[in-house]
Scaffold this active site. Sequence first.
Site, mmCIF file in Angstrom:
data_model
loop_
_atom_site.group_PDB
_atom_site.id
_atom_site.type_symbol
_atom_site.label_atom_id
_atom_site.label_comp_id
_atom_site.label_asym_id
_atom_site.label_seq_id
_atom_site.Cartn_x
_atom_site.Cartn_y
_atom_site.Cartn_z
ATOM 1 N N ASP A 1 -45.135 57.149 -47.918
ATOM 2 C CA ASP A 1 -46.236 56.420 -47.083
ATOM 3 C C ASP A 1 -45.789 54.852 -46.984
ATOM 4 O OD1 ASP A 1 -48.628 58.557 -47.885
ATOM 5 O OD2 ASP A 1 -47.037 58.071 -49.464
ATOM 6 N N ARG B 1 -43.038 54.662 -44.118
ATOM 7 C CA ARG B 1 -43.889 54.808 -42.993
ATOM 8 C C ARG B 1 -44.580 53.411 -42.354
ATOM 9 N NH1 ARG B 1 -45.899 60.638 -44.586
ATOM 10 N NH2 ARG B 1 -44.281 61.968 -43.766
ATOM 11 N N ARG C 1 -53.685 67.505 -48.175
ATOM 12 C CA ARG C 1 -52.900 67.730 -49.394
ATOM 13 C C ARG C 1 -53.773 68.423 -50.678
ATOM 14 N NH1 ARG C 1 -50.954 63.061 -47.254
ATOM 15 N NH2 ARG C 1 -48.909 62.922 -46.500
ATOM 16 N N HIS D 1 -51.154 59.781 -52.857
ATOM 17 C CA HIS D 1 -50.335 60.213 -51.673
ATOM 18 C C HIS D 1 -51.266 61.021 -50.960
ATOM 19 C CE1 HIS D 1 -47.450 61.754 -49.352
ATOM 20 N NE2 HIS D 1 -47.259 62.728 -49.774
HETATM 21 P P1 NAD Z 1 -41.523 75.396 -48.217
HETATM 22 O O1 NAD Z 1 -42.557 76.483 -47.963
HETATM 23 O O2 NAD Z 1 -40.581 75.197 -46.973
HETATM 24 O O3 NAD Z 1 -40.858 75.646 -49.607
HETATM 25 C C1 NAD Z 1 -41.368 75.902 -50.571
HETATM 26 C C2 NAD Z 1 -40.568 76.772 -51.500
HETATM 27 O O4 NAD Z 1 -40.984 77.092 -52.558
HETATM 28 C C3 NAD Z 1 -40.286 78.093 -50.824
HETATM 29 O O5 NAD Z 1 -38.893 78.701 -50.318
HETATM 30 C C4 NAD Z 1 -40.745 79.115 -51.911
HETATM 31 O O6 NAD Z 1 -40.124 80.536 -51.880
HETATM 32 C C5 NAD Z 1 -40.516 78.321 -53.076
HETATM 33 N N1 NAD Z 1 -41.289 78.909 -54.430
HETATM 34 C C6 NAD Z 1 -42.617 79.210 -54.327
HETATM 35 N N2 NAD Z 1 -43.045 79.414 -55.568
HETATM 36 C C7 NAD Z 1 -41.941 79.413 -56.277
HETATM 37 C C8 NAD Z 1 -41.797 79.329 -57.766
HETATM 38 N N3 NAD Z 1 -42.675 79.549 -58.613
HETATM 39 N N4 NAD Z 1 -40.493 79.098 -58.132
HETATM 40 C C9 NAD Z 1 -39.501 78.737 -57.196
HETATM 41 N N5 NAD Z 1 -39.669 78.682 -56.172
HETATM 42 C C10 NAD Z 1 -40.958 78.899 -55.336
HETATM 43 O O7 NAD Z 1 -42.505 74.018 -48.442
HETATM 44 P P2 NAD Z 1 -41.808 72.492 -48.114
HETATM 45 O O8 NAD Z 1 -42.163 72.307 -46.678
HETATM 46 O O9 NAD Z 1 -40.535 72.469 -48.732
HETATM 47 O O10 NAD Z 1 -42.829 71.877 -49.129
HETATM 48 C C11 NAD Z 1 -42.626 72.015 -50.480
HETATM 49 C C12 NAD Z 1 -43.782 70.954 -51.126
HETATM 50 O O11 NAD Z 1 -43.373 69.622 -50.843
HETATM 51 C C13 NAD Z 1 -45.170 71.373 -50.472
HETATM 52 O O12 NAD Z 1 -46.267 71.034 -51.317
HETATM 53 C C14 NAD Z 1 -45.318 69.961 -49.518
HETATM 54 O O13 NAD Z 1 -46.766 69.764 -49.523
HETATM 55 C C15 NAD Z 1 -44.549 68.769 -50.488
HETATM 56 N N6 NAD Z 1 -44.177 67.649 -49.691
HETATM 57 C C16 NAD Z 1 -44.435 66.467 -50.514
HETATM 58 C C17 NAD Z 1 -44.036 65.348 -49.869
HETATM 59 C C18 NAD Z 1 -44.344 64.132 -50.599
HETATM 60 O O14 NAD Z 1 -44.294 62.938 -50.075
HETATM 61 N N7 NAD Z 1 -44.612 64.125 -52.061
HETATM 62 C C19 NAD Z 1 -43.636 65.235 -48.603
HETATM 63 C C20 NAD Z 1 -43.117 66.474 -47.922
HETATM 64 C C21 NAD Z 1 -43.776 67.931 -48.803
#
Ligand code: NAD
Length: 307
Positions: A147, A150, A87, A174
């Site tokens: 986490d 899980r 991450r 995380h």
């Molecule tokens: P994804 O690529 O499917 O979606 C991200 C979206 O963000 C895309 O549709 C993109 O067009 C949009 N985007 C990019 N820049 C932007 C901006 N400036 N303004 C508006 N929209 C914008 O990714 P995802 O799988 O949905 O993951 C999103 C984030 O969540 C990632 O950083 C991922 O690591 C994180 N995540 C966090 C956890 C957690 O536990 N915190 C769990 C899963 C995923």
Amino acid sequence: MKNKITIIGAGFVGSTTAYSLIAANITEEIAIIDINKKLAISQVMDLQHSVPFWGYTKVKVGSYKDVSDSKIVIICCGANQKPGKSRLDLVKKNSAIIEDVAVQVFKNNPNVIVLMVTNPVDVLTYLTIKKFPKNKKRIIGTGTILDSARFRFLLGQYLNVNPQSVHAYIVGEHGDSEVPLWSTASIGNTLVRKFKQISPEIKKDIFQKAKNAAYAIIEGKQATYYAIAAGTTQIVESILFDKKRVLPISYYLEGEYGIKDVCLSLPVVLGRDGVIERLEIDIDAEEKRLLKESARKIKKVANSLSE
Ligand code: NAD
């Protein structure tokens, strides 16, 4: 003011979170923003068609104006983890995106609660607080809620107990330096260590499976989203309805276990105003040492961005 939520990012996590909120039927309106307008339009249409099955939530493609009457903004835009990458590898790209997004968010609503989901969630929560220090209490991250879920699931499976009755936390980052709190893990009000002796090998296996779950899932289907969407919904519900649930989320520490000026996860009481009570639960010396190490790691990454 109605229970309106703005979600920024209509990708895997943003759209599944919207779906989970619709299914929980706890918000009157959800506005979804994405720089990929076509994606946002399609996701919103699909989500709207699920509404008749669940209740009544208005779902629409939004703009930053929607933030002005939203109670919570969920940030899940930016890059996600790629197979084999951590991450923390996302930090440069996502910190630039999140800074721009946060400026828009607070310009439209200085009092809104921001729930960060984008990774690395602890570093991005911290950097947003540094940019908007007055909002410190209202900027939080989903942290280790996922986490911990899980961990509870795996422990419940091993002990043959409903995971809802397993009270166990993973704290700290995380990510790779996170810490399982074995010393306080319990089944109902019975400590796990009194309930059943678990060998060090099994403990290690359970923790590794919890910690490395994202790597395994991403390998097979690009992204993780169902569980984080459910966790995010639980956080949102606790805030909107002032439920005062104890949840492990990422927030700004001010001396807990001697750790300060960093965001990481510890269990807190979560209500209408965000973090309303910090809990310094009893943890053993080794867990404390690992937690401090985790804090140092997060700080190092956050500081490296300002160098
Ligand atoms: P994804 O690529 O499917 O979606 C991200 C979206 O963000 C895309 O549709 C993109 O067009 C949009 N985007 C990019 N820049 C932007 C901006 N400036 N303004 C508006 N929209 C914008 O990714 P995802 O799988 O949905 O993951 C999103 C984030 O969540 C990632 O950083 C991922 O690591 C994180 N995540 C966090 C956890 C957690 O536990 N915190 C769990 C899963 C995923």
